[in-house]
Enzyme design. Structure first.
Site, PDB file in Angstrom:
ATOM      1  N   ASN A 113       0.916  -1.161  -0.105  1.00  0.00           N
ATOM      2  CA  ASN A 113       0.164   0.011  -0.094  1.00  0.00           C
ATOM      3  C   ASN A 113       1.007   1.068   0.077  1.00  0.00           C
ATOM      4  OD1 ASN A 113      -0.426   2.014   2.513  1.00  0.00           O
ATOM      5  ND2 ASN A 113       0.200  -0.005   3.494  1.00  0.00           N
ATOM      6  N   PHE A 117      -1.738   8.069   4.390  1.00  0.00           N
ATOM      7  CA  PHE A 117      -2.459   8.639   5.506  1.00  0.00           C
ATOM      8  C   PHE A 117      -3.699   9.306   5.005  1.00  0.00           C
ATOM      9  CE2 PHE A 117       1.332   9.737   8.482  1.00  0.00           C
ATOM     10  CZ  PHE A 117       1.582   8.409   8.684  1.00  0.00           C
ATOM     11  N   SER A 180       5.668   5.244   8.755  1.00  0.00           N
ATOM     12  CA  SER A 180       5.110   4.942   7.555  1.00  0.00           C
ATOM     13  C   SER A 180       5.964   5.454   6.330  1.00  0.00           C
ATOM     14  CB  SER A 180       3.542   5.704   7.359  1.00  0.00           C
ATOM     15  OG  SER A 180       3.236   5.888   5.824  1.00  0.00           O
ATOM     16  N   ASN A 182       5.038   6.183   3.218  1.00  0.00           N
ATOM     17  CA  ASN A 182       4.160   6.735   2.594  1.00  0.00           C
ATOM     18  C   ASN A 182       4.003   8.135   2.406  1.00  0.00           C
ATOM     19  OD1 ASN A 182       3.819   4.180   1.061  1.00  0.00           O
ATOM     20  ND2 ASN A 182       2.254   3.647   2.468  1.00  0.00           N
ATOM     21  N   THR A 183       4.597   8.847   3.480  1.00  0.00           N
ATOM     22  CA  THR A 183       4.641  10.201   3.575  1.00  0.00           C
ATOM     23  C   THR A 183       6.124  10.632   3.587  1.00  0.00           C
ATOM     24  OG1 THR A 183       2.771  10.228   4.952  1.00  0.00           O
ATOM     25  CG2 THR A 183       4.122  12.159   5.166  1.00  0.00           C
ATOM     26  N   LYS A 216       5.531   3.783  17.089  1.00  0.00           N
ATOM     27  CA  LYS A 216       5.404   2.928  16.107  1.00  0.00           C
ATOM     28  C   LYS A 216       6.787   3.126  15.148  1.00  0.00           C
ATOM     29  CE  LYS A 216       2.483   0.477  13.060  1.00  0.00           C
ATOM     30  NZ  LYS A 216       0.941   0.296  12.670  1.00  0.00           N
ATOM     31  N   ASN A 245       5.993  -1.227  11.406  1.00  0.00           N
ATOM     32  CA  ASN A 245       4.964  -0.614  10.252  1.00  0.00           C
ATOM     33  C   ASN A 245       5.302  -1.513   9.243  1.00  0.00           C
ATOM     34  OD1 ASN A 245       3.414   0.944   8.778  1.00  0.00           O
ATOM     35  ND2 ASN A 245       3.827   2.637  10.347  1.00  0.00           N
TER      36      ASN A 245
HETATM   37  C1  LIG Z   1      -3.441  -0.581   3.636  1.00  0.00           C
HETATM   38  C2  LIG Z   1      -2.923  -0.394   4.945  1.00  0.00           C
HETATM   39  C3  LIG Z   1      -2.781   0.995   5.447  1.00  0.00           C
HETATM   40  C4  LIG Z   1      -2.073   0.870   6.472  1.00  0.00           C
HETATM   41  N1  LIG Z   1      -2.172   2.298   7.244  1.00  0.00           N
HETATM   42  C5  LIG Z   1      -1.693   2.419   8.381  1.00  0.00           C
HETATM   43  C6  LIG Z   1      -1.842   3.846   9.188  1.00  0.00           C
HETATM   44  O1  LIG Z   1      -2.478   4.508   8.525  1.00  0.00           O
HETATM   45  N2  LIG Z   1      -0.892   3.917  10.173  1.00  0.00           N
HETATM   46  C7  LIG Z   1      -0.315   2.939  10.849  1.00  0.00           C
HETATM   47  O2  LIG Z   1       0.542   3.096  11.705  1.00  0.00           O
HETATM   48  N3  LIG Z   1       0.055   1.722  10.186  1.00  0.00           N
HETATM   49  C8  LIG Z   1      -0.601   1.528   8.743  1.00  0.00           C
HETATM   50  N4  LIG Z   1      -0.531   0.244   8.451  1.00  0.00           N
HETATM   51  C9  LIG Z   1       0.438  -0.637   8.882  1.00  0.00           C
HETATM   52  C10 LIG Z   1      -0.105  -1.750   9.980  1.00  0.00           C
HETATM   53  O3  LIG Z   1      -0.778  -1.054  11.054  1.00  0.00           O
HETATM   54  C11 LIG Z   1       0.860  -2.769  10.375  1.00  0.00           C
HETATM   55  O4  LIG Z   1       1.804  -2.137  11.114  1.00  0.00           O
HETATM   56  C12 LIG Z   1       1.559  -3.800   9.286  1.00  0.00           C
HETATM   57  O5  LIG Z   1       0.606  -3.772   8.226  1.00  0.00           O
HETATM   58  C13 LIG Z   1       2.045  -4.897   9.602  1.00  0.00           C
HETATM   59  O6  LIG Z   1       1.031  -5.562  10.084  1.00  0.00           O
HETATM   60  P1  LIG Z   1       0.230  -6.687   9.100  1.00  0.00           P
HETATM   61  O7  LIG Z   1       1.350  -7.634   8.546  1.00  0.00           O
HETATM   62  O8  LIG Z   1      -0.527  -7.553  10.147  1.00  0.00           O
HETATM   63  O9  LIG Z   1      -0.260  -6.083   8.318  1.00  0.00           O
HETATM   64  C14 LIG Z   1      -1.501  -0.106   7.229  1.00  0.00           C
HETATM   65  C15 LIG Z   1      -1.400  -1.241   6.562  1.00  0.00           C
HETATM   66  C16 LIG Z   1      -1.929  -1.426   5.366  1.00  0.00           C
HETATM   67  C17 LIG Z   1      -1.688  -2.828   4.752  1.00  0.00           C
END
Ligand SMILES: Cc1cc2nc3c(=O)[nH]c(=O)nc-3n(C[C@H](O)[C@H](O)[C@H](O)COP(=O)(O)O)c2cc1C
Length: 357
Positions: A113, A117, A180, A182-183, A216, A245
């Site tokens: 992704n 934000f 993140s 992505n910013t 985080k 993350n």
């Molecule tokens: C589509 C998507 C959007 C995410 N958006 C955020 C976010 O806004 N803030 C954040 O701290 N982590 C975000 N994450 C990260 C997740 O909270 C998590 O830390 C990361 O995906 C690893 O966990 P997982 O393997 O269970 O997905 C996002 C992950 C995905 C897949």
């Protein structure tokens, strides 16, 4: 076939973000009916754990990013999640990056992704939280905070300060998200001096209202960077760290990768941090990244961790993942004769290598 798999058969044929938006709207409108369709597991008193002084009703919570706008808290809090983390929320609403920006990597049970934000801004998110009926509130609600894209790095601390003030009366815990991918420039804020600036800016408001605060971290930080996060956690008396993350894998594409492709990196970071935090058990480590079964939770427990979160595993396995974890915990409690999870996890060195024993 269970209800979630039926849903997934259709959903996975559609655009990931489109189905996400549709699902969130539906969950927001019909929380009771839809949660009843997807999971019928009760919370167990014996599965409660304490995380930074907060009560989680089970050891696996919902990770940030799924319910960015706190639009479906009522739905998620009816599933057997231990805690619900909403956000990332920024001070002002922002659209995020151009679409398409969310991709399934089905064979690898992973996601890519580059959302950036996208969210409705702090006022709308606060309204969604405050308009919840008390009975619809989760036992533990986290709010994940991020800076706006247009905020320059040297003003980032002000964004976090504004957000902390906004949510300190409604959040059970808050998370500073500087990890993140992505910013643009966000991850540079993981430098110790930049982190110190953020937490210095929060010092006054935290004195006035002290909500457990987490940081985080990214899975791509070198050991030195992880050490800096630990030293910040100690210096600023954080409740803990959340690791991790999403990760950057340029060969896969621009953005952050989550799920199974993230798991090994995330596990390495978690082990490293657990090791570093051993002499300060007051500082909690919430594990996230690639969790897809109770085996993953068990491995984390055996290393001394306790609470975890899930996002991608939940997309691939649905609420059944939480139900499986819950049933496995019952098995373990029975086999070990432990009264509850608090007792089971009181000494991680005593946990056998295989939970099935
Ligand atoms: C589509 C998507 C959007 C995410 N958006 C955020 C976010 O806004 N803030 C954040 O701290 N982590 C975000 N994450 C990260 C997740 O909270 C998590 O830390 C990361 O995906 C690893 O966990 P997982 O393997 O269970 O997905 C996002 C992950 C995905 C897949």
């Amino acid at each position: 076939m269970n209800t979630y798999n039926l849903f997934k058969n259709i959903a996975f044929k559609l655009d990931p973000e489109l189905i996400h938006e549709f699902s969130m709207k539906s969950f927001g409108l019909f929380p009771r009916a839809l949660s009843g369709l997807f999971a019928t597991e009760d919370f167990r008193q014996t599965h409660q754990i304490e995380v930074a002084g907060l009560k989680w009703s089970s050891p696996v919570g919902l990770a940030a990013g799924l319910d960015k706008n706190a639009a479906a808290i009522d739905f998620f809090s009816r599933l057997p999640f231990g805690a619900i983390e909403v956000g990332t929320v920024t001070p002002k609403a922002q659209e995020g990056n151009p679409k398409p920006r969310l991709f399934r990597l089905v064979e690898q049970e992973s996601l890519l992704n580059r959302m950036g934000f996208n969210n409705h801004g702090m006022n709308a998110v606060l309204d969604n939280i405050t308009s919840l009926e008390p009975a619809s509130r989760p036992g533990c609600l986290g709010v994940n905070l991020g800076k706006n894209k247009i905020t320059p790095a040297d003003k980032a601390a002000i964004d976090y300060q504004v957000l902390y003030k906004k949510f300190c009366d409604v959040a059970d815990y808050m998370v500073i998200n500087v990890s993140s991918p992505n910013t643009p420039g966000l991850r540079d804020l993981q430098e110790e001096s930049a982190l110190a600036e953020i937490f210095d800016a929060l010092a006054d408001v935290r004195q006035f209202k002290n909500v457990p605060l987490f940081l985080k971290v990214a899975p791509d930080l070198p050991d030195q960077g992880l050490d800096a996060c630990v030293s910040i956690a100690k210096k600023y008396k954080l409740a803990g760290l959340i690791a991790t993350n999403t990760t950057i894998i340029p060969d896969i594409g621009v953005g952050g990768v989550s799920g199974q492709l993230l798991k090994q990196k995330s596990k390495r970071v978690r082990s490293y941090l657990l090791d570093r935090l051993r002499e300060t058990p007051r500082i909690e480590l919430i594990g996230v990244g690639g969790v897809a079964s109770f085996d993953d939770v068990w491995e984390f427990w055996r290393e001394g961790g306790r609470a975890m979160q899930v996002y991608t595993g939940f997309i691939y396995k649905g609420p059944g993942l939480l139900v499986d974890i819950s049933k496995s915990i019952d098995v373990v409690l029975k086999k070990t004769n432990a009264n509850d999870l608090a007792e089971l996890l009181s000494d991680h060195k005593k946990l056998p290598a295989d939970w099935r024993m």
